[in-house]
Design a protein around this motif. Structure first.
Motif, PDB file in Angstrom:
ATOM      1  N   TYR A  57      -5.214 -28.999  31.227  1.00 61.79           N
ATOM      2  CA  TYR A  57      -3.740 -29.364  31.468  1.00 61.79           C
ATOM      3  C   TYR A  57      -3.120 -29.854  30.377  1.00 61.79           C
ATOM      4  O   TYR A  57      -3.727 -30.002  29.376  1.00 61.79           O
ATOM      5  N   THR A  58      -1.783 -29.858  30.391  1.00 63.63           N
ATOM      6  CA  THR A  58      -1.195 -30.853  29.691  1.00 63.63           C
ATOM      7  C   THR A  58      -0.391 -31.930  30.405  1.00 63.63           C
ATOM      8  O   THR A  58      -0.098 -31.818  31.773  1.00 63.63           O
ATOM      9  N   VAL A  59      -0.333 -32.981  29.766  1.00 60.79           N
ATOM     10  CA  VAL A  59       0.205 -34.214  30.428  1.00 60.79           C
ATOM     11  C   VAL A  59       1.540 -34.751  30.006  1.00 60.79           C
ATOM     12  O   VAL A  59       1.708 -34.743  28.609  1.00 60.79           O
ATOM     13  N   GLY A  60       2.581 -34.830  30.730  1.00 59.48           N
ATOM     14  CA  GLY A  60       3.652 -35.301  30.281  1.00 59.48           C
ATOM     15  C   GLY A  60       4.068 -36.755  30.871  1.00 59.48           C
ATOM     16  O   GLY A  60       3.499 -37.130  32.222  1.00 59.48           O
ATOM     17  N   ILE A  61       4.405 -37.446  30.100  1.00 60.39           N
ATOM     18  CA  ILE A  61       4.619 -39.146  30.437  1.00 60.39           C
ATOM     19  C   ILE A  61       5.853 -39.376  29.787  1.00 60.39           C
ATOM     20  O   ILE A  61       6.371 -39.400  28.775  1.00 60.39           O
ATOM     21  N   ASP A  62       6.748 -39.991  30.920  1.00 58.58           N
ATOM     22  CA  ASP A  62       8.251 -40.575  31.106  1.00 58.58           C
ATOM     23  C   ASP A  62       8.028 -41.990  30.978  1.00 58.58           C
ATOM     24  O   ASP A  62       8.006 -42.382  32.158  1.00 58.58           O
TER      25      ASP A  62
ATOM     26  N   GLU B 263       2.717 -35.805  20.845  1.00 62.63           N
ATOM     27  CA  GLU B 263       4.211 -35.264  20.657  1.00 62.63           C
ATOM     28  C   GLU B 263       4.967 -36.136  21.418  1.00 62.63           C
ATOM     29  O   GLU B 263       4.850 -36.374  22.440  1.00 62.63           O
ATOM     30  N   TYR B 264       6.442 -36.161  20.648  1.00 63.50           N
ATOM     31  CA  TYR B 264       7.416 -36.664  21.486  1.00 63.50           C
ATOM     32  C   TYR B 264       8.614 -35.696  21.736  1.00 63.50           C
ATOM     33  O   TYR B 264       9.041 -35.258  20.683  1.00 63.50           O
ATOM     34  N   LYS B 265       9.245 -35.869  22.971  1.00 58.97           N
ATOM     35  CA  LYS B 265      10.408 -35.012  22.906  1.00 58.97           C
ATOM     36  C   LYS B 265      11.509 -35.858  23.743  1.00 58.97           C
ATOM     37  O   LYS B 265      11.232 -36.703  24.477  1.00 58.97           O
ATOM     38  N   SER B 266      12.762 -35.406  23.408  1.00 60.70           N
ATOM     39  CA  SER B 266      14.005 -36.090  24.020  1.00 60.70           C
ATOM     40  C   SER B 266      14.017 -36.049  25.371  1.00 60.70           C
ATOM     41  O   SER B 266      13.430 -34.986  26.022  1.00 60.70           O
ATOM     42  N   GLU B 267      14.352 -37.009  25.997  1.00 62.00           N
ATOM     43  CA  GLU B 267      14.643 -37.231  27.452  1.00 62.00           C
ATOM     44  C   GLU B 267      15.771 -35.851  27.901  1.00 62.00           C
ATOM     45  O   GLU B 267      15.546 -35.262  28.976  1.00 62.00           O
ATOM     46  N   ILE B 268      16.690 -35.545  26.987  1.00 64.57           N
ATOM     47  CA  ILE B 268      17.673 -34.554  27.477  1.00 64.57           C
ATOM     48  C   ILE B 268      16.794 -33.153  27.435  1.00 64.57           C
ATOM     49  O   ILE B 268      16.931 -32.345  28.600  1.00 64.57           O
ATOM     50  N   THR B 269      15.938 -32.930  26.818  1.00 65.18           N
ATOM     51  CA  THR B 269      15.396 -31.769  26.714  1.00 65.18           C
ATOM     52  C   THR B 269      14.249 -31.668  27.873  1.00 65.18           C
ATOM     53  O   THR B 269      14.176 -30.689  28.606  1.00 65.18           O
TER      54      THR B 269
ATOM     55  N   VAL C  30      -0.661 -34.079  25.068  1.00 68.13           N
ATOM     56  CA  VAL C  30       0.194 -35.171  25.683  1.00 68.13           C
ATOM     57  C   VAL C  30       1.520 -35.519  25.126  1.00 68.13           C
ATOM     58  O   VAL C  30       1.510 -35.683  23.887  1.00 68.13           O
ATOM     59  N   VAL C  31       2.486 -35.235  25.758  1.00 67.13           N
ATOM     60  CA  VAL C  31       3.762 -35.144  25.464  1.00 67.13           C
ATOM     61  C   VAL C  31       4.476 -36.191  26.169  1.00 67.13           C
ATOM     62  O   VAL C  31       4.590 -36.504  27.457  1.00 67.13           O
ATOM     63  N   ALA C  32       5.030 -37.226  25.399  1.00 57.07           N
ATOM     64  CA  ALA C  32       5.909 -38.240  25.920  1.00 57.07           C
ATOM     65  C   ALA C  32       7.548 -38.137  25.585  1.00 57.07           C
ATOM     66  O   ALA C  32       8.021 -37.294  24.963  1.00 57.07           O
TER      67      ALA C  32
END
Length: 251
Positions: A2-7, A74-80, A59-61
């Motif tokens: 899995y990859t996990v995304g957390i907003d 890793e961190y990615k922008s909300e827009i993306t 895990v990408v936040a």
């Protein structure tokens, strides 16, 4: 794997685990400490879904509190992330309206879910989830009562889009004997008009995705279509698009 995304938003924490085809998710209130609550919700989510750390490759936040988490890769922008998440849920979408707890966004996408253009509301809470929550609380109501009361009501004019002054205006309307449903309908109309202004800045036309917690309001969705000349494509789970996008990006 899995990859996990957390907003980590100002109102809610959304977590998605993506295996390349399907996803699992959870949504919980953020509370007063995004960092500690994020770690708590993440740990419980993995336990509840029987996902071991050895089966997570990244895990990408995202979100305003995402950078504060110390277990992310890793961190990615909300827009993306919102753009990608909406594209995954509906590849036909070319525009996105997102109303978060502390800001509102309008995005124009290409056929791959990449954001071509976007705009944000100004720094005040006007037209955001927080604006609606403050004014709804002034009526002594909960957010889940909005649609039942606002449906088929006559929207009153709400002149102030500032959350502080709008709360005062709502209290004055109550004193004057205005109906709760009419006040709520007026608040939703003011948000819809604000959305239309944002959408116009990035030339969004036709069918769009509507995401964020307030996107669950059927009355607000109808008003966006009515007052903004937009066709809303209903998404499955509109509140998790940021976390889903983060998980997909990391896969």
């Amino acid at each position: 794997m899995y990859t996990v995304g957390i907003d980590v938003g100002s109102a809610a924490i959304k977590i998605v685990a993506f295996d390349g085809n399907d996803y699992k998710y959870t949504i919980e209130p953020t509370g007063w400490s995004p960092k500690s609550k994020g770690a708590e919700v993440y740990s419980r989510f993995l336990s509840d879904n029987k996902i071991s750390s050895g089966h997570i490759k990244k895990v990408v936040a995202t979100g305003y509190g995402g950078r504060r988490l110390d277990f992310i890769d890793e961190y990615k922008s909300e827009i993306t992330c919102h753009g990608r998440g909406c594209h995954v849920l509906d590849p036909s979408i070319k525009g996105v309206i997102d109303i978060g707890g502390q800001d509102s966004k309008a995005m124009l996408l290409n056929g791959s879910g990449k954001v071509l253009d976007f705009t944000l509301n100004d720094k005040c809470a006007a037209g955001t989830g927080r604006f609606l929550q403050v004014t709804v609380n002034a009526l002594g109501l909960d957010m889940d009562q909005i649609d039942a009361l606002a449906n088929n009501s006559k929207p009153l004019e709400i002149d102030n889009m500032c959350a502080v002054f709008a709360e005062t205006e709502v209290l004055n309307l109550i004193v004057q004997g205005a109906k709760q449903g009419d006040i709520l309908a007026g608040l939703l109309k003011s948000i819809a008009l604000r959305i239309g202004s944002l959408a116009g800045k990035v030339d969004i036309e036709g069918e769009v995705a509507f995401c964020g917690g307030v996107a669950q309001s059927k009355v607000l969705t109808q008003m966006v279509e009515q007052y903004c000349n937009l066709k809303i494509n209903k998404l499955e789970n509109p509140q998790i698009t940021g976390a889903l996008g983060a998980a997909v990006i990391g896969f």
